[in-house]
Enzyme design. Structure first.
Site, mmCIF file in Angstrom:
data_model
loop_
_atom_site.group_PDB
_atom_site.id
_atom_site.type_symbol
_atom_site.label_atom_id
_atom_site.label_comp_id
_atom_site.label_asym_id
_atom_site.label_seq_id
_atom_site.Cartn_x
_atom_site.Cartn_y
_atom_site.Cartn_z
ATOM 1 N N GLU A 125 3.051 0.208 10.230
ATOM 2 C CA GLU A 125 3.332 -1.225 10.140
ATOM 3 C C GLU A 125 3.225 -1.925 11.499
ATOM 4 O O GLU A 125 3.522 -3.111 11.612
ATOM 5 C CB GLU A 125 4.722 -1.448 9.535
ATOM 6 C CG GLU A 125 4.930 -0.775 8.199
ATOM 7 C CD GLU A 125 4.035 -1.284 7.069
ATOM 8 O OE1 GLU A 125 3.162 -2.151 7.312
ATOM 9 O OE2 GLU A 125 4.196 -0.813 5.939
ATOM 10 N N THR A 182 0.802 -1.222 0.000
ATOM 11 C CA THR A 182 0.000 0.000 0.000
ATOM 12 C C THR A 182 0.837 1.275 0.000
ATOM 13 O O THR A 182 0.281 2.363 -0.160
ATOM 14 C CB THR A 182 -0.962 0.031 1.204
ATOM 15 O OG1 THR A 182 -0.212 0.109 2.409
ATOM 16 C CG2 THR A 182 -1.876 -1.192 1.204
#
Length: 144
Positions: free
Chosen positions: A88, A19
């Site tokens: 993340e 992404t």
């Protein structure tokens, strides 16, 4: 296989494969206007698994993941590194991490370069190997 994890290196580029790639939502949100360079790159020694709206790179001999090597603007680097770690869900040493941030060499152009790569944390990687959906060809954008 690949180099071991090293302490943070200021200015080390990022290898992005999901992404955060150009044209994807998190690229616009985190990287637009904050990079010097974005170049096509390959990570060898890893495969890609489909996650809940984003992929996971899992280290596996013989695999290849397609992505981009992103070099941040020096003045944006410290804040960008912290923001990507949050995105993340990576905190150094936390066993609940979804990803680990590791240094790996990636192929870019006709050479290689060191880069930060977010790979699946060990527990996540084990689950994916057992029952995950492999992204054939290792290219998140080509899966559509």
């Amino acid at each position: 296989m690949t180099s071991p994890t090293r302490p943070p290196r200021p200015g080390l580029p990022f290898f992005v494969y999901g992404t955060l790639r150009a044209g994807e939502a998190n690229h616009r949100r985190f990287l637009r206007g904050r990079t010097l360079r974005e170049e096509p790159a390959l990570l060898t020694g890893a495969v890609l698994y489909d996650g809940p709206g984003y992929p996971y790179a899992v280290e596996e001999p013989g695999g290849t993941v397609t992505g981009e090597l992103v070099t941040a603007l020096p003045e944006a680097y410290p804040r960008l590194l912290a923001e990507l770690d949050r995105l993340e869900e990576y905190t150094p040493g936390d066993p609940r991490n979804l990803y680990e941030r590791v240094t790996r060499r990636v192929t870019v152009g006709d050479g290689t370069a060191p880069a930060w790569v977010y790979v699946a944390a060990p527990a996540v990687a084990a689950r994916l190997r057992g029952r995950g959906k492999l992204v054939e060809g290792g290219d998140w954008l080509a899966r559509r």
